[in-house]
Write a protein that holds these residues in place. Structure first.
Motif, PDB file in Angstrom:
ATOM      1  N   VAL A  30      -0.499   6.293  -2.411  1.00 34.83           N
ATOM      2  CA  VAL A  30      -0.234   4.878  -2.728  1.00 34.83           C
ATOM      3  C   VAL A  30      -1.306   4.361  -3.686  1.00 34.83           C
ATOM      4  N   ARG A  31      -2.550   4.663  -3.423  1.00 38.58           N
ATOM      5  CA  ARG A  31      -3.643   4.208  -4.300  1.00 38.58           C
ATOM      6  C   ARG A  31      -3.477   4.748  -5.718  1.00 38.58           C
ATOM      7  N   ARG A  32      -3.097   6.033  -5.827  1.00 33.49           N
ATOM      8  CA  ARG A  32      -2.908   6.627  -7.160  1.00 33.49           C
ATOM      9  C   ARG A  32      -1.730   5.990  -7.892  1.00 33.49           C
ATOM     10  N   VAL A  33      -0.659   5.700  -7.170  1.00 32.68           N
ATOM     11  CA  VAL A  33       0.514   5.055  -7.769  1.00 32.68           C
ATOM     12  C   VAL A  33       0.141   3.664  -8.286  1.00 32.68           C
ATOM     13  N   VAL A  34      -0.575   2.913  -7.481  1.00 34.54           N
ATOM     14  CA  VAL A  34      -0.993   1.568  -7.883  1.00 34.54           C
ATOM     15  C   VAL A  34      -1.950   1.649  -9.077  1.00 34.54           C
ATOM     16  N   ALA A  35      -2.877   2.607  -9.043  1.00 34.38           N
ATOM     17  CA  ALA A  35      -3.823   2.770 -10.156  1.00 34.38           C
ATOM     18  C   ALA A  35      -3.108   3.121 -11.455  1.00 34.38           C
ATOM     19  N   ALA A  36      -1.946   3.779 -11.342  1.00 38.79           N
ATOM     20  CA  ALA A  36      -1.140   4.125 -12.518  1.00 38.79           C
ATOM     21  C   ALA A  36      -0.227   2.972 -12.922  1.00 38.79           C
ATOM     22  N   ASP A  37      -0.417   1.819 -12.266  1.00 41.35           N
ATOM     23  CA  ASP A  37       0.344   0.610 -12.565  1.00 41.35           C
ATOM     24  C   ASP A  37       1.841   0.782 -12.303  1.00 41.35           C
ATOM     25  N   ARG A  38       2.144   1.541 -11.243  1.00 41.74           N
ATOM     26  CA  ARG A  38       3.539   1.716 -10.815  1.00 41.74           C
ATOM     27  C   ARG A  38       3.720   1.060  -9.453  1.00 41.74           C
ATOM     28  N   SER A  39       4.953   0.852  -9.071  1.00 42.36           N
ATOM     29  CA  SER A  39       5.258   0.225  -7.787  1.00 42.36           C
ATOM     30  C   SER A  39       5.062   1.222  -6.640  1.00 42.36           C
ATOM     31  N   MET A  44       5.205   3.329   0.224  1.00 43.41           N
ATOM     32  CA  MET A  44       4.965   2.475   1.396  1.00 43.41           C
ATOM     33  C   MET A  44       6.085   2.630   2.416  1.00 43.41           C
ATOM     34  N   GLY A  45       7.308   2.801   1.946  1.00 41.66           N
ATOM     35  CA  GLY A  45       8.424   3.047   2.858  1.00 41.66           C
ATOM     36  C   GLY A  45       8.237   4.344   3.624  1.00 41.66           C
ATOM     37  N   VAL A  46       7.780   5.376   2.940  1.00 42.89           N
ATOM     38  CA  VAL A  46       7.517   6.661   3.604  1.00 42.89           C
ATOM     39  C   VAL A  46       6.389   6.484   4.611  1.00 42.89           C
ATOM     40  N   LEU A  47       5.346   5.781   4.227  1.00 40.83           N
ATOM     41  CA  LEU A  47       4.227   5.539   5.137  1.00 40.83           C
ATOM     42  C   LEU A  47       4.712   4.817   6.395  1.00 40.83           C
ATOM     43  N   GLU A  48       5.558   3.831   6.224  1.00 39.88           N
ATOM     44  CA  GLU A  48       6.098   3.097   7.377  1.00 39.88           C
ATOM     45  C   GLU A  48       6.922   4.017   8.273  1.00 39.88           C
ATOM     46  N   ARG A  49       7.720   4.907   7.674  1.00 46.08           N
ATOM     47  CA  ARG A  49       8.514   5.837   8.481  1.00 46.08           C
ATOM     48  C   ARG A  49       7.614   6.819   9.231  1.00 46.08           C
ATOM     49  N   VAL A  50       6.558   7.274   8.587  1.00 46.02           N
ATOM     50  CA  VAL A  50       5.615   8.178   9.251  1.00 46.02           C
ATOM     51  C   VAL A  50       4.961   7.458  10.428  1.00 46.02           C
ATOM     52  N   GLU A  51       4.488   6.244  10.198  1.00 44.51           N
ATOM     53  CA  GLU A  51       3.824   5.485  11.255  1.00 44.51           C
ATOM     54  C   GLU A  51       4.754   5.161  12.412  1.00 44.51           C
ATOM     55  N   ARG A  61      10.336  13.893   2.255  1.00 45.51           N
ATOM     56  CA  ARG A  61       9.571  15.125   2.467  1.00 45.51           C
ATOM     57  C   ARG A  61       8.966  15.623   1.158  1.00 45.51           C
ATOM     58  N   SER A  62       9.683  15.457   0.082  1.00 43.24           N
ATOM     59  CA  SER A  62       9.159  15.855  -1.227  1.00 43.24           C
ATOM     60  C   SER A  62       7.930  15.015  -1.580  1.00 43.24           C
ATOM     61  N   LEU A  63       8.010  13.709  -1.353  1.00 42.31           N
ATOM     62  CA  LEU A  63       6.876  12.838  -1.610  1.00 42.31           C
ATOM     63  C   LEU A  63       5.701  13.231  -0.724  1.00 42.31           C
ATOM     64  N   VAL A  64       5.963  13.521   0.545  1.00 40.43           N
ATOM     65  CA  VAL A  64       4.902  13.911   1.479  1.00 40.43           C
ATOM     66  C   VAL A  64       4.236  15.203   1.009  1.00 40.43           C
TER      67      VAL A  64
END
Length: 99
Positions: A30-39, A44-51, A61-64
């Motif tokens: 998430v930090r890298r995506v934000v640093a690249a100025d992307r949404s 965050m949706g994946v993070l919520e599902r993991v949590e 799974r590909s994102l993970v």
């Protein structure tokens, strides 16, 4: 013996330690995506599902996998490397087709 407590997303049996590493890897993503100025919405949706211990679909799974690889190749603490590799092995051993 008490019942095993499930950590991490449904269908990916993680130890508590592995679940923390997975969480750290996705936050790093998430930090890298934000640093690249992307949404960061998708991550965050994946993070919520993991949590929430919800199941992950194929794209999740590909994102993970990508997040774990980048985390382990980057500045992951030494203590996170073995659990991170274990999660990658678990993901690799599971069928790639999912809902």
């Amino acid at each position: 013996m008490s019942p095993t407590t499930r950590h991490g997303p449904d269908g990916v049996d993680c130890s508590r330690e592995e679940a923390w590493v997975l969480h750290a890897a996705i936050l790093d993503h998430v930090r890298r995506v934000v640093a690249a100025d992307r949404s960061p919405d998708r991550a965050m949706g994946v993070l919520e599902r993991v949590e929430a211990s919800d199941p992950l679909d194929h794209a999740d799974r590909s994102l993970v996998r990508d997040a774990l690889v980048a985390y382990l190749d980057g500045d992951a603490p030494e203590r996170d490397r073995a659990p991170g590799r274990a999660i990658l092995a678990t993901l690799a051993s599971q069928p790639s087709s999912s809902q």
